[in-house]
Design a protein around this motif. Sequence first.
Motif, PDB file in Angstrom:
ATOM      1  N   TYR B 210      44.214  31.278 -82.490  1.00 34.05           N
ATOM      2  CA  TYR B 210      43.238  31.665 -83.517  1.00 34.05           C
ATOM      3  C   TYR B 210      42.841  30.408 -84.288  1.00 34.05           C
ATOM      4  N   LYS B 211      41.559  30.099 -84.257  1.00 30.95           N
ATOM      5  CA  LYS B 211      41.097  28.853 -84.879  1.00 30.95           C
ATOM      6  C   LYS B 211      39.719  29.128 -85.480  1.00 30.95           C
ATOM      7  N   VAL B 212      39.654  29.140 -86.800  1.00 26.68           N
ATOM      8  CA  VAL B 212      38.386  29.459 -87.460  1.00 26.68           C
ATOM      9  C   VAL B 212      37.331  28.419 -87.078  1.00 26.68           C
ATOM     10  N   GLY B 213      36.168  28.903 -86.657  1.00 22.42           N
ATOM     11  CA  GLY B 213      35.057  28.009 -86.359  1.00 22.42           C
ATOM     12  C   GLY B 213      35.092  27.382 -84.978  1.00 22.42           C
ATOM     13  N   ALA B 214      36.168  27.610 -84.234  1.00 24.39           N
ATOM     14  CA  ALA B 214      36.248  27.001 -82.898  1.00 24.39           C
ATOM     15  C   ALA B 214      35.339  27.750 -81.927  1.00 24.39           C
ATOM     16  N   GLU B 215      34.926  27.041 -80.901  1.00 27.48           N
ATOM     17  CA  GLU B 215      34.087  27.690 -79.893  1.00 27.48           C
ATOM     18  C   GLU B 215      34.946  28.666 -79.082  1.00 27.48           C
ATOM     19  N   PRO B 216      34.525  29.947 -79.017  1.00 29.86           N
ATOM     20  CA  PRO B 216      35.339  30.917 -78.270  1.00 29.86           C
ATOM     21  C   PRO B 216      35.408  30.558 -76.790  1.00 29.86           C
ATOM     22  N   ARG B 217      36.615  30.658 -76.224  1.00 27.14           N
ATOM     23  CA  ARG B 217      36.766  30.209 -74.841  1.00 27.14           C
ATOM     24  C   ARG B 217      37.952  30.890 -74.172  1.00 27.14           C
ATOM     25  N   LEU B 218      37.720  31.395 -72.981  1.00 24.87           N
ATOM     26  CA  LEU B 218      38.815  31.902 -72.152  1.00 24.87           C
ATOM     27  C   LEU B 218      38.830  31.026 -70.905  1.00 24.87           C
ATOM     28  N   LEU B 219      39.906  30.281 -70.733  1.00 28.15           N
ATOM     29  CA  LEU B 219      39.965  29.283 -69.671  1.00 28.15           C
ATOM     30  C   LEU B 219      41.167  29.552 -68.773  1.00 28.15           C
ATOM     31  N   GLU B 220      40.927  29.677 -67.466  1.00 26.03           N
ATOM     32  CA  GLU B 220      42.070  29.882 -66.570  1.00 26.03           C
ATOM     33  C   GLU B 220      42.851  28.564 -66.454  1.00 26.03           C
ATOM     34  N   ILE B 221      44.171  28.657 -66.526  1.00 27.34           N
ATOM     35  CA  ILE B 221      45.006  27.458 -66.455  1.00 27.34           C
ATOM     36  C   ILE B 221      45.967  27.549 -65.278  1.00 27.34           C
ATOM     37  N   SER B 222      46.483  26.410 -64.880  1.00 29.81           N
ATOM     38  CA  SER B 222      47.330  26.355 -63.683  1.00 29.81           C
ATOM     39  C   SER B 222      48.719  26.938 -63.984  1.00 29.81           C
ATOM     40  N   PRO B 223      49.439  27.374 -62.943  1.00 26.58           N
ATOM     41  CA  PRO B 223      50.803  27.879 -63.152  1.00 26.58           C
ATOM     42  C   PRO B 223      51.730  26.850 -63.806  1.00 26.58           C
ATOM     43  N   ALA B 224      51.570  25.570 -63.476  1.00 21.76           N
ATOM     44  CA  ALA B 224      52.442  24.546 -64.072  1.00 21.76           C
ATOM     45  C   ALA B 224      52.219  24.466 -65.577  1.00 21.76           C
ATOM     46  N   ARG B 225      50.944  24.433 -65.956  1.00 16.96           N
ATOM     47  CA  ARG B 225      50.629  24.352 -67.388  1.00 16.96           C
ATOM     48  C   ARG B 225      51.072  25.640 -68.103  1.00 16.96           C
ATOM     49  N   SER B 226      50.848  26.767 -67.437  1.00 16.08           N
ATOM     50  CA  SER B 226      51.259  28.054 -68.001  1.00 16.08           C
ATOM     51  C   SER B 226      52.776  28.089 -68.215  1.00 16.08           C
ATOM     52  N   SER B 227      53.517  27.585 -67.244  1.00 16.20           N
ATOM     53  CA  SER B 227      54.982  27.561 -67.370  1.00 16.20           C
ATOM     54  C   SER B 227      55.405  26.690 -68.545  1.00 16.20           C
ATOM     55  N   LEU B 228      54.733  25.544 -68.695  1.00 23.80           N
ATOM     56  CA  LEU B 228      55.047  24.658 -69.819  1.00 23.80           C
ATOM     57  C   LEU B 228      54.846  25.381 -71.152  1.00 23.80           C
ATOM     58  N   TYR B 229      53.698  26.058 -71.292  1.00 23.10           N
ATOM     59  CA  TYR B 229      53.416  26.780 -72.538  1.00 23.10           C
ATOM     60  C   TYR B 229      54.405  27.935 -72.732  1.00 23.10           C
ATOM     61  N   LEU B 230      54.723  28.608 -71.629  1.00 23.04           N
ATOM     62  CA  LEU B 230      55.600  29.781 -71.728  1.00 23.04           C
ATOM     63  C   LEU B 230      57.007  29.383 -72.194  1.00 23.04           C
ATOM     64  N   LEU B 231      57.443  28.193 -71.771  1.00 25.20           N
ATOM     65  CA  LEU B 231      58.771  27.725 -72.190  1.00 25.20           C
ATOM     66  C   LEU B 231      58.869  27.609 -73.713  1.00 25.20           C
ATOM     67  N   GLN B 232      57.725  27.368 -74.354  1.00 23.67           N
ATOM     68  CA  GLN B 232      57.737  27.245 -75.815  1.00 23.67           C
ATOM     69  C   GLN B 232      57.983  28.584 -76.506  1.00 23.67           C
ATOM     70  N   SER B 233      57.805  29.674 -75.772  1.00 26.41           N
ATOM     71  CA  SER B 233      58.034  31.013 -76.333  1.00 26.41           C
ATOM     72  C   SER B 233      59.277  31.669 -75.752  1.00 26.41           C
ATOM     73  N   HIS B 234      60.039  30.903 -74.985  1.00 22.84           N
ATOM     74  CA  HIS B 234      61.208  31.433 -74.268  1.00 22.84           C
ATOM     75  C   HIS B 234      62.403  31.308 -75.213  1.00 22.84           C
ATOM     76  N   VAL B 235      62.798  32.410 -75.824  1.00 20.33           N
ATOM     77  CA  VAL B 235      63.716  32.292 -76.954  1.00 20.33           C
ATOM     78  C   VAL B 235      65.202  32.422 -76.607  1.00 20.33           C
ATOM     79  N   ASN B 236      65.525  32.772 -75.384  1.00 21.10           N
ATOM     80  CA  ASN B 236      66.962  32.816 -75.030  1.00 21.10           C
ATOM     81  C   ASN B 236      67.285  31.916 -73.832  1.00 21.10           C
ATOM     82  N   ALA B 237      66.483  30.874 -73.645  1.00 25.30           N
ATOM     83  CA  ALA B 237      66.657  29.994 -72.477  1.00 25.30           C
ATOM     84  C   ALA B 237      68.080  29.451 -72.382  1.00 25.30           C
ATOM     85  N   ARG B 238      68.670  29.157 -73.535  1.00 21.32           N
ATOM     86  CA  ARG B 238      70.017  28.552 -73.528  1.00 21.32           C
ATOM     87  C   ARG B 238      71.062  29.461 -72.876  1.00 21.32           C
TER      88      ARG B 238
END
Lengths: 93, 279
Positions: B210-238
């Motif tokens: 959510y970014k006020v004033g930003a250009e709205p965009r839905l962009l398909e991303i690669s599995p590698a990049r998706s995995s990187l982002y997903l790790l940031q929300s992975h709360v019991n990885a340890r």
Amino acid sequence: MKDTQKPIVNTTYTVEKFDDEILLYTEAGTQAVYLNDTAHTVWLLCKEDMTVGQMVQYLEQQYPEQQKLIRGDVTGALETLLENGVIGFTDED
Amino acid sequence: MKINHQTYHTGFGDQAFAIECNNKDAYDIAEFLFLDFPGAISATTKQYDIILSGPVPMLSLWKNDSRLYYGKSRYQLAYILMNEIIYHSINTNKSHHALHAGAVFKEDRCIILPGQSGNGKSTLTSWLIMNGFQYLTDELVFLDSESQLLPMTRPISLKANSSHDSWLLPTEHNKSLITSDTGSMIPHRLFNPLFEAKQPKVTDIIFPEYKVGAEPRLLEISPARSSLYLLQSHVNARNLDGHGVSELAAIVKTCRSFSLTYGNFTDLQKIFHSDSSPF
């Protein structure tokens, strides 16, 4: 970054392979690094006991049509790897 | 004197919870929060007490002998209790990938919306369920190695109340909410009256921003990049072998992944209702 410097790979990183990309992550789980196709290639060369200059030379021979871009791409990828602790450097001087 | 103690039993993942309530009003708070939790069977049960007393009334929340809250705010008590339950559900779990993510589904598509607090995850979840999707959660999903989702189906929690510009709900529903100056909890059944508990397999991953004033965009991303982002929300990885990275990456490879930038509901309307929308 000098051509005589040699990257040393941090072995605490584990590799997760995708088609043209990879994800490196530390065993401690504290950091993950995304590498695109170019950075992936550079990271593989880092494991081949080559200096920066040798890497550039090797890639220029492999991709002569991209010769002007290769040095910038290699140093950019190496800086990313260095910033994320994926590699360190020794100096061959 | 008639004492009307009731115990509300709930659970999530492998954690069971018993919430002692000293009257019906206290029990209603527990039911409001945990009505659609799946429940759990566990060798041990964590114990909480909700006590309401006095004409105002004053509320207190206890965990064994520790008082976690005392005051007049139902919202604060509910917020603290929910966070306790979330923490204990995640903390020792070794069987699932716990992801800080919203989740919705429609027909054969199940979308998770990973992200940290404040990135518009709950607001986007609310908008999606008002636009044809069914609610699963706005906060936490457990994902098994076969991509199957166990959503923490709780009231939708927004850091806003009915006076805020982003408010989506008609005012006649306000009496059904637990609300304060700092946030609101909304029964998801107000959006989805025909709610049916589901545990679908994830098919799509959208990383909202959510970014006020930003250009709205839905962009398909690669599995590698998706995995990187997903790790940031992975709360019991340890808790997981190899921090669960390989298994999570394998799940991501079976999904389509997108990054979504939006600044208002008109942006979402354009993106999700366009002819080129993948949804």
